[in-house]
Design a protein around this motif. Sequence first.
Motif, PDB file in Angstrom:
ATOM      1  N   ALA A 260    -100.266   5.969  60.013  1.00 36.11           N
ATOM      2  CA  ALA A 260    -101.561   5.700  59.375  1.00 36.11           C
ATOM      3  C   ALA A 260    -101.373   5.131  57.973  1.00 36.11           C
ATOM      4  O   ALA A 260    -102.055   4.170  57.586  1.00 36.11           O
ATOM      5  N   VAL A 261    -100.456   5.694  57.206  1.00 36.74           N
ATOM      6  CA  VAL A 261    -100.221   5.206  55.839  1.00 36.74           C
ATOM      7  C   VAL A 261     -99.756   3.754  55.883  1.00 36.74           C
ATOM      8  O   VAL A 261    -100.240   2.896  55.130  1.00 36.74           O
ATOM      9  N   ARG A 262     -98.840   3.457  56.797  1.00 33.66           N
ATOM     10  CA  ARG A 262     -98.357   2.078  56.939  1.00 33.66           C
ATOM     11  C   ARG A 262     -99.509   1.130  57.263  1.00 33.66           C
ATOM     12  O   ARG A 262     -99.631   0.048  56.683  1.00 33.66           O
ATOM     13  N   MET A 263    -100.369   1.537  58.201  1.00 36.79           N
ATOM     14  CA  MET A 263    -101.461   0.649  58.615  1.00 36.79           C
ATOM     15  C   MET A 263    -102.506   0.484  57.509  1.00 36.79           C
ATOM     16  O   MET A 263    -103.053  -0.603  57.337  1.00 36.79           O
ATOM     17  N   VAL A 264    -102.772   1.546  56.774  1.00 31.42           N
ATOM     18  CA  VAL A 264    -103.714   1.445  55.656  1.00 31.42           C
ATOM     19  C   VAL A 264    -103.155   0.473  54.616  1.00 31.42           C
ATOM     20  O   VAL A 264    -103.877  -0.391  54.091  1.00 31.42           O
ATOM     21  N   TYR A 265    -101.874   0.571  54.365  1.00 31.48           N
ATOM     22  CA  TYR A 265    -101.221  -0.336  53.407  1.00 31.48           C
ATOM     23  C   TYR A 265    -101.354  -1.789  53.871  1.00 31.48           C
ATOM     24  O   TYR A 265    -101.753  -2.670  53.113  1.00 31.48           O
ATOM     25  N   GLN A 266    -101.038  -2.030  55.157  1.00 28.96           N
ATOM     26  CA  GLN A 266    -101.096  -3.401  55.680  1.00 28.96           C
ATOM     27  C   GLN A 266    -102.530  -3.932  55.679  1.00 28.96           C
ATOM     28  O   GLN A 266    -102.774  -5.089  55.329  1.00 28.96           O
ATOM     29  N   ALA A 267    -103.475  -3.076  56.083  1.00 33.99           N
ATOM     30  CA  ALA A 267    -104.875  -3.523  56.144  1.00 33.99           C
ATOM     31  C   ALA A 267    -105.399  -3.801  54.740  1.00 33.99           C
ATOM     32  O   ALA A 267    -106.086  -4.801  54.504  1.00 33.99           O
ATOM     33  N   ALA A 268    -105.072  -2.918  53.805  1.00 33.65           N
ATOM     34  CA  ALA A 268    -105.570  -3.080  52.442  1.00 33.65           C
ATOM     35  C   ALA A 268    -105.048  -4.377  51.812  1.00 33.65           C
ATOM     36  O   ALA A 268    -105.725  -4.983  50.978  1.00 33.65           O
ATOM     37  N   HIS A 269    -103.861  -4.786  52.214  1.00 33.76           N
ATOM     38  CA  HIS A 269    -103.317  -6.034  51.686  1.00 33.76           C
ATOM     39  C   HIS A 269    -103.875  -7.263  52.378  1.00 33.76           C
ATOM     40  O   HIS A 269    -103.698  -8.372  51.900  1.00 33.76           O
ATOM     41  N   ALA A 270    -104.537  -7.056  53.525  1.00 34.48           N
ATOM     42  CA  ALA A 270    -105.051  -8.196  54.288  1.00 34.48           C
ATOM     43  C   ALA A 270    -106.485  -8.550  53.913  1.00 34.48           C
ATOM     44  O   ALA A 270    -106.951  -9.648  54.220  1.00 34.48           O
ATOM     45  N   VAL A 271    -107.206  -7.596  53.295  1.00 38.59           N
ATOM     46  CA  VAL A 271    -108.636  -7.828  53.032  1.00 38.59           C
ATOM     47  C   VAL A 271    -109.010  -7.461  51.589  1.00 38.59           C
ATOM     48  O   VAL A 271    -108.245  -6.784  50.900  1.00 38.59           O
ATOM     49  N   ARG A 272    -110.207  -7.906  51.180  1.00 41.86           N
ATOM     50  CA  ARG A 272    -110.703  -7.552  49.844  1.00 41.86           C
ATOM     51  C   ARG A 272    -111.688  -6.381  49.898  1.00 41.86           C
ATOM     52  O   ARG A 272    -111.999  -5.782  48.879  1.00 41.86           O
ATOM     53  N   ILE A 273    -112.260  -6.120  51.077  1.00 47.94           N
ATOM     54  CA  ILE A 273    -113.239  -5.038  51.209  1.00 47.94           C
ATOM     55  C   ILE A 273    -112.547  -3.670  51.141  1.00 47.94           C
ATOM     56  O   ILE A 273    -111.346  -3.570  51.424  1.00 47.94           O
ATOM     57  N   PRO A 274    -113.300  -2.621  50.762  1.00 52.09           N
ATOM     58  CA  PRO A 274    -112.697  -1.287  50.651  1.00 52.09           C
ATOM     59  C   PRO A 274    -112.183  -0.745  51.994  1.00 52.09           C
ATOM     60  O   PRO A 274    -112.716  -1.081  53.053  1.00 52.09           O
ATOM     61  N   VAL A 275    -111.163   0.087  51.873  1.00 52.36           N
ATOM     62  CA  VAL A 275    -110.543   0.696  53.043  1.00 52.36           C
ATOM     63  C   VAL A 275    -110.675   2.214  52.935  1.00 52.36           C
ATOM     64  O   VAL A 275    -110.386   2.795  51.891  1.00 52.36           O
ATOM     65  N   VAL A 276    -111.141   2.842  54.021  1.00 50.35           N
ATOM     66  CA  VAL A 276    -111.156   4.303  54.105  1.00 50.35           C
ATOM     67  C   VAL A 276    -109.924   4.708  54.921  1.00 50.35           C
ATOM     68  O   VAL A 276    -109.763   4.259  56.054  1.00 50.35           O
ATOM     69  N   GLY A 277    -109.080   5.538  54.320  1.00 51.11           N
ATOM     70  CA  GLY A 277    -107.824   5.902  54.987  1.00 51.11           C
ATOM     71  C   GLY A 277    -107.894   7.277  55.613  1.00 51.11           C
ATOM     72  O   GLY A 277    -108.489   8.196  55.055  1.00 51.11           O
ATOM     73  N   MET A 278    -107.310   7.405  56.791  1.00 52.60           N
ATOM     74  CA  MET A 278    -107.252   8.713  57.452  1.00 52.60           C
ATOM     75  C   MET A 278    -106.147   8.719  58.484  1.00 52.60           C
ATOM     76  O   MET A 278    -105.686   7.668  58.933  1.00 52.60           O
ATOM     77  N   GLY A 279    -105.739   9.920  58.865  1.00 53.55           N
ATOM     78  CA  GLY A 279    -104.684  10.096  59.852  1.00 53.55           C
ATOM     79  C   GLY A 279    -103.745  11.190  59.402  1.00 53.55           C
ATOM     80  O   GLY A 279    -102.782  10.932  58.707  1.00 53.55           O
TER      81      GLY A 279
END
Lengths: 290, 265
Positions: A211-230
């Motif tokens: 989950a941490v890896r995916m949140v990192y990758q997603a956050a770097h791909a977009v400008r909109i806010p990311v809610v992280g969980m897992g």
Amino acid sequence: MNNPVMTASGTFGSGQEFSEYVDLGRLGAVVTKGVANHPWEGNPTPRVAEVYGGMLNAVGLQNPGIDLFCRRDIPFLSQFDTRIMVNVCGHTEEEYCEVVERLAEEPVDLLEINISCPNVREGGIAFGTDPAAVETITRAVKRYARQPVIMKLSPNVTSIADMARAAEAGGADGISLINTITGMKIDVNKRKFVLANKTGGMSGPAIKPVAVRMVYQAAHAVRIPVVGMGGIMTGEDAAEFMLAGATAVSVGTANFTDPAATVRILSELEDYMRRTGTEDVNELIGAVTE
Amino acid sequence: MRKKEEGTILSQKEIVPGIFDLRLEAPDAAAEASAGQFVNLYLDDPARLLPRPISICGADPTEGALRMVYRVSGPGTGTAELSRMEPGRTLSLMGPLGNGFPLGQAGEGRVFLIGGGIGIPPLLQAAGELLDLRGRSDHTDVILGYRDRNDFLAREFEPFGHVAIATEDGSLGTRGTVLDAIRAENLHADVIFACGPKPMLAAVARYAAEEAIPCWISMEERMACGIGACLACVCRTKETDGHSNVRNRRVCKDGPVFRADEIVF
């Protein structure tokens, strides 16, 4: 939001059961269990199984339908000084849109669109594993939404960045991830599947590194806010997701280990901030360095 | 606010192979517990996150003690670890949870308390409460089903009523099921309370329907939260439930005790 700690959809009901154990007013937001345009019976039991450092669930989005939800659950949550994020599910684009349209007039702060449930045959994950489908459903939902729309993404994909970008392209106001990872457990003595649904979604601390890896990758791909969980179990886990790029975090399986986990995690996050001289929690967002 | 309670193990012993008798100092839970309710026990192991829902066998509010008789369901299932915990160790728990048996429904009538296997322990508390409630034991029949002669708790029921035993292999009491024991001893009831494996509960529910006897059964299902939020432990019902708005009720919160004629087996 008062703070970045929220509940993960499906682990907290509609808040009512947990209100005996947690002051809901201390939470950044209560994210409700998924709700559809009509009641869903969900899957046969057993619906859950424990696995090492986590669990599998195949509840199948049992829900009372939007009518009863609006009549009972929203008024209940409205009593508390917290944001209300309603998780929306459906089998078809029309079903998602019907619920979103219904919620437009309700005192709801945010919508989370569940396009990532691994436990229902139609809808759910079918929308969340193809970038074109993610963009289409996001665009459709946005047409009816009055509240900000958070698209909840599935980890059962090769490129989470592609899914995140597709949601952003469709007009999403934010994304949340990860939903559960599809898993299976077999009882070797009985030689039978443990879950009636055979497969289930895995959650808990065992999936946290993914989950941490995916949140990192997603956050770097977009400008909109990311809610992280897992698999968030502690305040430091919450900080880890924020350092990876999350603006807010959701606590899920930990609620089953301790019904007061959310408020404990919040106070541990405050301890972490004090210990590390962090004045504003937003300083943590994406602050990981190489 | 309700919260988890830190209990202390007072004693623990294996009463027959695989069945453990655990006494726990847990004043808050003991003060409230009534027959048919359960507690969530937490193993305090980060690899085992889910609570173990264990039915309450007895509660002593004066001593602040709870008694639980449980089966070790296999190596590495959590109950094995629980069974190795020594007196003095702390153990966190939450409860009592669930609704319990509506023993007031018994009135002055003849009661069957029917237990099968690891469904027997909660009936011991029910038997005691029933005697307290009615001041008589001659209108209570306790029918207990075991696999073999490794019976447990049976003698402890004797002050509370007539005890009939059935074993699958016939090594003790009537050979066969609890219903075979009822027929063999020509027993009759006006109200039934039962707890045990699903096939037994289904048979008891059928028997109660045929004989038109009001019957309450305690259901078991895999749980996660234990407080009615996660919707893991549902059972099928004939009618649409007011809370779920579908034909499902939550075993942990709406149950574990239900009217037998509500349930679809």
